[in-house]
Design a protein around this motif. Structure first.
Motif, PDB file in Angstrom:
ATOM      1  N   ARG A  53       0.847  -1.187   0.000  1.00 24.43           N
ATOM      2  CA  ARG A  53       0.000   0.000   0.000  1.00 24.43           C
ATOM      3  C   ARG A  53       0.885   1.241   0.000  1.00 24.43           C
ATOM      4  O   ARG A  53       1.880   1.318   0.733  1.00 24.43           O
ATOM      5  CB  ARG A  53      -0.908   0.036   1.235  1.00 24.43           C
ATOM      6  N   TYR A  54       0.490   2.218  -0.810  1.00 24.62           N
ATOM      7  CA  TYR A  54       1.211   3.495  -0.896  1.00 24.62           C
ATOM      8  C   TYR A  54       0.210   4.626  -0.716  1.00 24.62           C
ATOM      9  O   TYR A  54      -0.891   4.601  -1.274  1.00 24.62           O
ATOM     10  CB  TYR A  54       1.916   3.630  -2.247  1.00 24.62           C
ATOM     11  N   SER A  55       0.592   5.629   0.067  1.00 24.09           N
ATOM     12  CA  SER A  55      -0.314   6.763   0.274  1.00 24.09           C
ATOM     13  C   SER A  55       0.439   8.076   0.189  1.00 24.09           C
ATOM     14  O   SER A  55       1.658   8.143   0.418  1.00 24.09           O
ATOM     15  CB  SER A  55      -0.999   6.671   1.649  1.00 24.09           C
ATOM     16  N   GLU A  56      -0.326   9.129  -0.131  1.00 29.75           N
ATOM     17  CA  GLU A  56       0.173  10.505  -0.083  1.00 29.75           C
ATOM     18  C   GLU A  56      -0.831  11.346   0.679  1.00 29.75           C
ATOM     19  O   GLU A  56      -2.026  11.362   0.339  1.00 29.75           O
ATOM     20  CB  GLU A  56       0.382  11.074  -1.491  1.00 29.75           C
ATOM     21  N   ASN A  57      -0.355  11.993   1.732  1.00 26.53           N
ATOM     22  CA  ASN A  57      -1.199  12.866   2.546  1.00 26.53           C
ATOM     23  C   ASN A  57      -2.503  12.195   2.964  1.00 26.53           C
ATOM     24  O   ASN A  57      -3.573  12.792   2.925  1.00 26.53           O
ATOM     25  CB  ASN A  57      -1.459  14.184   1.811  1.00 26.53           C
ATOM     26  N   GLY A  58      -2.383  10.937   3.332  1.00 22.60           N
ATOM     27  CA  GLY A  58      -3.530  10.226   3.896  1.00 22.60           C
ATOM     28  C   GLY A  58      -4.435   9.559   2.897  1.00 22.60           C
ATOM     29  O   GLY A  58      -5.431   8.943   3.293  1.00 22.60           O
ATOM     30  N   GLN A  59      -4.123   9.620   1.600  1.00 15.30           N
ATOM     31  CA  GLN A  59      -4.952   8.968   0.583  1.00 15.30           C
ATOM     32  C   GLN A  59      -4.152   7.896  -0.143  1.00 15.30           C
ATOM     33  O   GLN A  59      -3.009   8.137  -0.549  1.00 15.30           O
ATOM     34  CB  GLN A  59      -5.464   9.999  -0.435  1.00 15.30           C
ATOM     35  N   PHE A  60      -4.741   6.725  -0.316  1.00 13.35           N
ATOM     36  CA  PHE A  60      -4.062   5.683  -1.073  1.00 13.35           C
ATOM     37  C   PHE A  60      -3.967   6.107  -2.540  1.00 13.35           C
ATOM     38  O   PHE A  60      -4.940   6.588  -3.142  1.00 13.35           O
ATOM     39  CB  PHE A  60      -4.788   4.348  -0.958  1.00 13.35           C
ATOM     40  N   VAL A  61      -2.788   5.923  -3.095  1.00 11.30           N
ATOM     41  CA  VAL A  61      -2.487   6.316  -4.472  1.00 11.30           C
ATOM     42  C   VAL A  61      -1.804   5.139  -5.147  1.00 11.30           C
ATOM     43  O   VAL A  61      -1.062   4.381  -4.504  1.00 11.30           O
ATOM     44  CB  VAL A  61      -1.566   7.563  -4.493  1.00 11.30           C
ATOM     45  N   ALA A  62      -2.045   4.968  -6.417  1.00 12.25           N
ATOM     46  CA  ALA A  62      -1.405   3.879  -7.154  1.00 12.25           C
ATOM     47  C   ALA A  62       0.095   4.116  -7.224  1.00 12.25           C
ATOM     48  O   ALA A  62       0.562   5.245  -7.435  1.00 12.25           O
ATOM     49  CB  ALA A  62      -1.991   3.773  -8.561  1.00 12.25           C
ATOM     50  N   LEU A  63       0.880   3.056  -7.042  1.00 11.03           N
ATOM     51  CA  LEU A  63       2.328   3.173  -7.224  1.00 11.03           C
ATOM     52  C   LEU A  63       2.618   3.673  -8.634  1.00 11.03           C
ATOM     53  O   LEU A  63       2.052   3.191  -9.615  1.00 11.03           O
ATOM     54  CB  LEU A  63       2.997   1.819  -7.004  1.00 11.03           C
ATOM     55  N   GLY A  64       3.483   4.669  -8.725  1.00 14.25           N
ATOM     56  CA  GLY A  64       3.779   5.282 -10.022  1.00 14.25           C
ATOM     57  C   GLY A  64       3.047   6.576 -10.229  1.00 14.25           C
ATOM     58  O   GLY A  64       3.374   7.344 -11.144  1.00 14.25           O
ATOM     59  N   ASP A  65       2.041   6.860  -9.397  1.00 15.18           N
ATOM     60  CA  ASP A  65       1.273   8.100  -9.498  1.00 15.18           C
ATOM     61  C   ASP A  65       1.784   9.085  -8.446  1.00 15.18           C
ATOM     62  O   ASP A  65       2.583   8.753  -7.574  1.00 15.18           O
ATOM     63  CB  ASP A  65      -0.208   7.801  -9.291  1.00 15.18           C
ATOM     64  N   GLY A  66       1.311  10.322  -8.517  1.00 16.34           N
ATOM     65  CA  GLY A  66       1.659  11.312  -7.519  1.00 16.34           C
ATOM     66  C   GLY A  66       3.134  11.668  -7.546  1.00 16.34           C
ATOM     67  O   GLY A  66       3.702  11.986  -8.595  1.00 16.34           O
ATOM     68  N   LEU A  67       3.783  11.607  -6.386  1.00 14.20           N
ATOM     69  CA  LEU A  67       5.201  11.959  -6.272  1.00 14.20           C
ATOM     70  C   LEU A  67       6.088  11.144  -7.196  1.00 14.20           C
ATOM     71  O   LEU A  67       7.159  11.610  -7.623  1.00 14.20           O
ATOM     72  CB  LEU A  67       5.669  11.757  -4.835  1.00 14.20           C
ATOM     73  N   TRP A  68       5.681   9.925  -7.507  1.00 15.71           N
ATOM     74  CA  TRP A  68       6.487   9.082  -8.394  1.00 15.71           C
ATOM     75  C   TRP A  68       6.651   9.707  -9.775  1.00 15.71           C
ATOM     76  O   TRP A  68       7.545   9.305 -10.531  1.00 15.71           O
ATOM     77  CB  TRP A  68       5.858   7.698  -8.524  1.00 15.71           C
ATOM     78  N   GLU A  69       5.797  10.658 -10.121  1.00 18.73           N
ATOM     79  CA  GLU A  69       5.892  11.308 -11.430  1.00 18.73           C
ATOM     80  C   GLU A  69       6.428  12.734 -11.357  1.00 18.73           C
ATOM     81  O   GLU A  69       6.804  13.296 -12.385  1.00 18.73           O
ATOM     82  CB  GLU A  69       4.519  11.326 -12.108  1.00 18.73           C
ATOM     83  N   THR A  70       6.474  13.322 -10.164  1.00 15.13           N
ATOM     84  CA  THR A  70       6.818  14.742 -10.083  1.00 15.13           C
ATOM     85  C   THR A  70       8.062  15.061  -9.266  1.00 15.13           C
ATOM     86  O   THR A  70       8.654  16.127  -9.445  1.00 15.13           O
ATOM     87  CB  THR A  70       5.639  15.541  -9.482  1.00 15.13           C
ATOM     88  N   LEU A  71       8.487  14.172  -8.349  1.00 10.27           N
ATOM     89  CA  LEU A  71       9.638  14.481  -7.498  1.00 10.27           C
ATOM     90  C   LEU A  71      10.909  14.564  -8.332  1.00 10.27           C
ATOM     91  O   LEU A  71      11.202  13.665  -9.120  1.00 10.27           O
ATOM     92  CB  LEU A  71       9.797  13.418  -6.408  1.00 10.27           C
ATOM     93  N   GLU A  72      11.676  15.637  -8.128  1.00  7.79           N
ATOM     94  CA  GLU A  72      12.907  15.821  -8.883  1.00  7.79           C
ATOM     95  C   GLU A  72      14.143  15.888  -7.997  1.00  7.79           C
ATOM     96  O   GLU A  72      15.243  15.599  -8.450  1.00  7.79           O
ATOM     97  CB  GLU A  72      12.819  17.083  -9.751  1.00  7.79           C
ATOM     98  N   ALA A  73      14.002  16.295  -6.746  1.00  3.86           N
ATOM     99  CA  ALA A  73      15.171  16.403  -5.878  1.00  3.86           C
ATOM    100  C   ALA A  73      14.753  16.347  -4.425  1.00  3.86           C
ATOM    101  O   ALA A  73      13.620  16.693  -4.071  1.00  3.86           O
ATOM    102  CB  ALA A  73      15.926  17.710  -6.160  1.00  3.86           C
ATOM    103  N   ILE A  74      15.670  15.899  -3.567  1.00  2.93           N
ATOM    104  CA  ILE A  74      15.477  15.918  -2.120  1.00  2.93           C
ATOM    105  C   ILE A  74      16.760  16.436  -1.484  1.00  2.93           C
ATOM    106  O   ILE A  74      17.826  16.437  -2.105  1.00  2.93           O
ATOM    107  CB  ILE A  74      15.160  14.521  -1.547  1.00  2.93           C
ATOM    108  N   SER A  75      16.648  16.906  -0.250  1.00  2.06           N
ATOM    109  CA  SER A  75      17.845  17.271   0.510  1.00  2.06           C
ATOM    110  C   SER A  75      18.288  16.077   1.320  1.00  2.06           C
ATOM    111  O   SER A  75      17.479  15.220   1.694  1.00  2.06           O
ATOM    112  CB  SER A  75      17.544  18.454   1.428  1.00  2.06           C
ATOM    113  N   TRP A  76      19.593  15.985   1.590  1.00  2.00           N
ATOM    114  CA  TRP A  76      20.093  14.886   2.392  1.00  2.00           C
ATOM    115  C   TRP A  76      20.532  15.432   3.733  1.00  2.00           C
ATOM    116  O   TRP A  76      20.366  16.606   4.051  1.00  2.00           O
ATOM    117  CB  TRP A  76      21.207  14.157   1.646  1.00  2.00           C
TER     118      TRP A  76
END
Length: 628
Positions: A370-393
């Motif tokens: 199961r994968y969720s974003e902000n409390g809602q279940f989302v299909a793997l590959g949707d949401g952040l999986w399509e838009t995230l470009e960078a993170i801080s370490w």
């Protein structure tokens, strides 16, 4: 005394009306319109007791199921003069688009009622579109165009199923908006209103929506669809057509418009293509209630209202059963069993990299993940999986947590989606060498510009806003190990109790504990913030009430840091420090890091996302099912 008498008369009148409706066996147009008028008057009186409702009446406000009489029932002040009602005697359904005032501020109010054969209301579905400019446009109109109220001769009417299928072509055509599609279902004289604003056949030169395009609104309905300009609407789901007004050939529809953030540019309308507005660079969902008037078999008038909800949020009255979004799993080599601290931290790196390269298939995923974003279940590959470009370490602003006892790992740090900054928190569950759960919370910067910026539509302002422009860094205490960082559940619960009661009494704060909401801290200690001392702004007002769905996502006792999330309700029932626009019902979703030293909380870092009042997490709902 007068109020008491009025309520008594209203209750008696409801009984009489209910009796007559029962005898009639069907609530006709005048009956339905009378019921919805009674409902609006009861809303302004803040008293639902006079309404004839079933014992199990379902009340929904901005797609949240609430007890009848809560939420909007506490704050609405008056009704406006605009009122557009749609009646369906065959289905026992009625809906209206109208205007109200809240704290002196205008808003658009839409409500649908389902009336049973005994005359009782069994469903109430409402939406508040807090667009004061749109409300004022409606008030200037006064009443809908006369054509909406004209009865169509029986021989010229098309049947219910045809009214629905023709209306549905509008949504099918907008979804992805193929410029080569067949849009002949539009009448040549079609016009559309969006929150009271006419957005077709208008040559004002004003930009359309969040875009800079000044030609789109000058086109006809058909011409607009032929441009492909609306392709940033990537999916239209849960299409619901509850009110079919056959006599007037009108349809009242309810849908959810998803924008997954993958569309990079808008097609040429006024000579050149342009980048997608920043608002659509991250995943968004808009809940739309709108009406259609047909002329023959073609769409002649469209009246849309909408409000924003968390991405991929389910409707409270779905047409179809919820889609199973659990993943099929992969056949990749699994992680070591058991997965220790080093293993779990490697899992965090693997998941973040997979999201960053937009490929979940490279991970060892358990079947049914199961994968969720902000409390809602989302299909793997949707949401952040399509838009995230960078993170801080961790060398800039980031923290990695692990709890090998429970097989969980966590991350907290800055994120970037296209040009939009955010704070991302992750919880990952590993079992038997495979990933079984991924839970993400992302709070994006809410910045404004001439075209609306990235601000969540229709949400009230926060006491402290984060526009995403902070250069703040994570306190080094989060990256250091603690001599005694044991995290007891009762310690964290005491903090949440204090947050709920606005009191530091009984909360184990260390001396000098610091707490930041949306990177605003001032010079107050954690205790002073909860007690409301001083004049420095806090992230939450002192009018919030329940702190619920409290969940510790990862408890890293070696580092003495917990990653947690909670929902905080702001019912806005009475006066407080918020502005009139801010005193409306809402819920704050607050992911946070909590540092513990020697049994005392020494630092709290939180960011705040506004969600509709009464919002619940899908994980909380899953836990509730398991515990039954």
């Amino acid at each position: 005394m007068i109020t008491t008498v009025r309520k008594a008369i209203g209750a008696c009148f409801s009984v009489l009306v209910l009796s007559s409706r029962t005898l009639a066996e069907r609530c006709e147009r005048s009956c339905l319109e009378g019921l919805i008028s009674d409902y609006l008057n009861a809303l302004v009186d803040h008293d639902p007791s006079s309404l004839p409702t079933t014992p199990d009446v379902k009340y929904v406000e901005n797609e949240q199921i609430l007890p009848l009489g809560t939420g909007e029932w506490h704050i609405v002040e008056s009704l406006g003069k605009y009122n557009h009602t749609f009646s369906d005697p065959e289905a026992g359904q009625v809906a209206t688009i109208t205007t109200i005032t809240e704290n002196g501020v205008g808003a658009i109010y839409i409500v649908r009622l389902k009336v049973e054969k005994d005359g009782r209301i069994s469903e109430i579905e409402s939406q508040i579109t807090r667009d004061s400019d749109g409300a004022e446009l409606y008030e200037q109109r006064g009443q809908p165009e006369a054509v909406w109220f004209e009865a169509v001769p029986p021989e010229e009417r098309i049947p219910r199923d045809k009214l629905i299928s023709q209306t549905n072509k509008y949504y099918t055509g907008m979804q992805g908006n193929d410029p080569n599609g067949d849009y002949s279902f539009f009448d040549k004289d079609c016009n559309r209103l969006e929150d009271g604003l006419q957005t077709t056949n208008v040559k004002s030169g004003d930009p359309y929506g969040h875009s800079n395009d000044t030609a789109f609104a000058s086109l006809t309905c058909e011409e607009q669809f032929q441009t492909g300009f609306l392709g940033f609407v990537t999916r239209i789901r849960e299409r619901h057509f509850p009110v079919i007004d056959e006599e007037r050939q009108a349809v009242f529809a309810i849908t959810t418009l998803d924008h997954n953030g993958t569309v990079k540019s808008l097609p040429s309308v006024n000579g050149t293509s342009s980048p997608i507005p920043r608002y659509f660079e991250t995943p968004r969902s808009l809940r739309a209630m709108e009406a259609f008037r047909l002329r023959g078999e073609k769409l002649y008038r469209i009246e849309m209202t909408l409000t924003e909800v968390p991405y991929n949020m389910r409707a409270a009255f779905p047409d179809v059963p919820p889609v199973d979004l659990s993943g099929p799993g992969t056949n990749f080599t699994t992680y070591p069993i058991p997965c220790d601290q080093v293993c779990l931290e490697n899992v965090i790196g693997d998941v973040l990299m997979s999201i960053r390269v937009h490929d979940h298939t490279r991970l060892p995923l358990a079947k049914g993940i199961r994968y969720s974003e902000n409390g809602q279940f989302v299909a793997l590959g949707d949401g952040l999986w399509e838009t995230l470009e960078a993170i801080s370490w961790t060398d800039k602003y980031g923290a990695v947590l692990s709890d090998s006892k429970n097989g969980t790992a966590g991350y907290w740090g800055f994120s970037t989606e296209h040009s939009i900054p955010g704070v991302l928190s992750l919880r990952i569950k590993v079992d038997n060498g495979q990933i079984t759960e991924i839970e993400a919370h992302v709070v994006r910067g809410e910045s404004t510009d001439s075209r609306g910026g990235t601000v969540t539509l229709m949400r009230p302002p926060f006491p402290i806003e984060w526009e995403g422009n902070t250069t703040s860094f994570l306190n080094p205490i989060f990256q250091a190990y603690s001599a005694n960082g044991e995290i007891l559940p009762e310690l964290l619960n005491a903090y949440f109790d204090g947050l709920e009661k606005h009191s530091s009494k009984g909360v184990p704060f260390a001396e000098g504990c610091t707490r930041r909401d949306n990177f605003g801290q001032g010079n107050l200690t954690c205790a002073d913030q909860l007690d409301g001392k001083g004049s420095a702004p806090n992230g939450l007002s002192n009018t919030t009430t329940t702190v619920r769905d409290r969940r510790v996502l990862v408890a890293d006792s070696k580092r003495g840091v917990a990653l947690a999330v909670a929902l905080v309700d702001e019912p806005a029932n009475g006066p407080g420090p918020l502005s009139p626009a801010g005193r409306v019902p809402g819920t704050y979703m607050i992911p946070q890091l909590i540092k513990v030293d020697n049994g005392l909380i020494s630092h709290i870092e939180s960011v705040i996302k506004w969600v509709p009042f009464g919002y619940t997490s899908a994980w909380g709902e899953e836990d509730g099912k398991e515990n039954k």
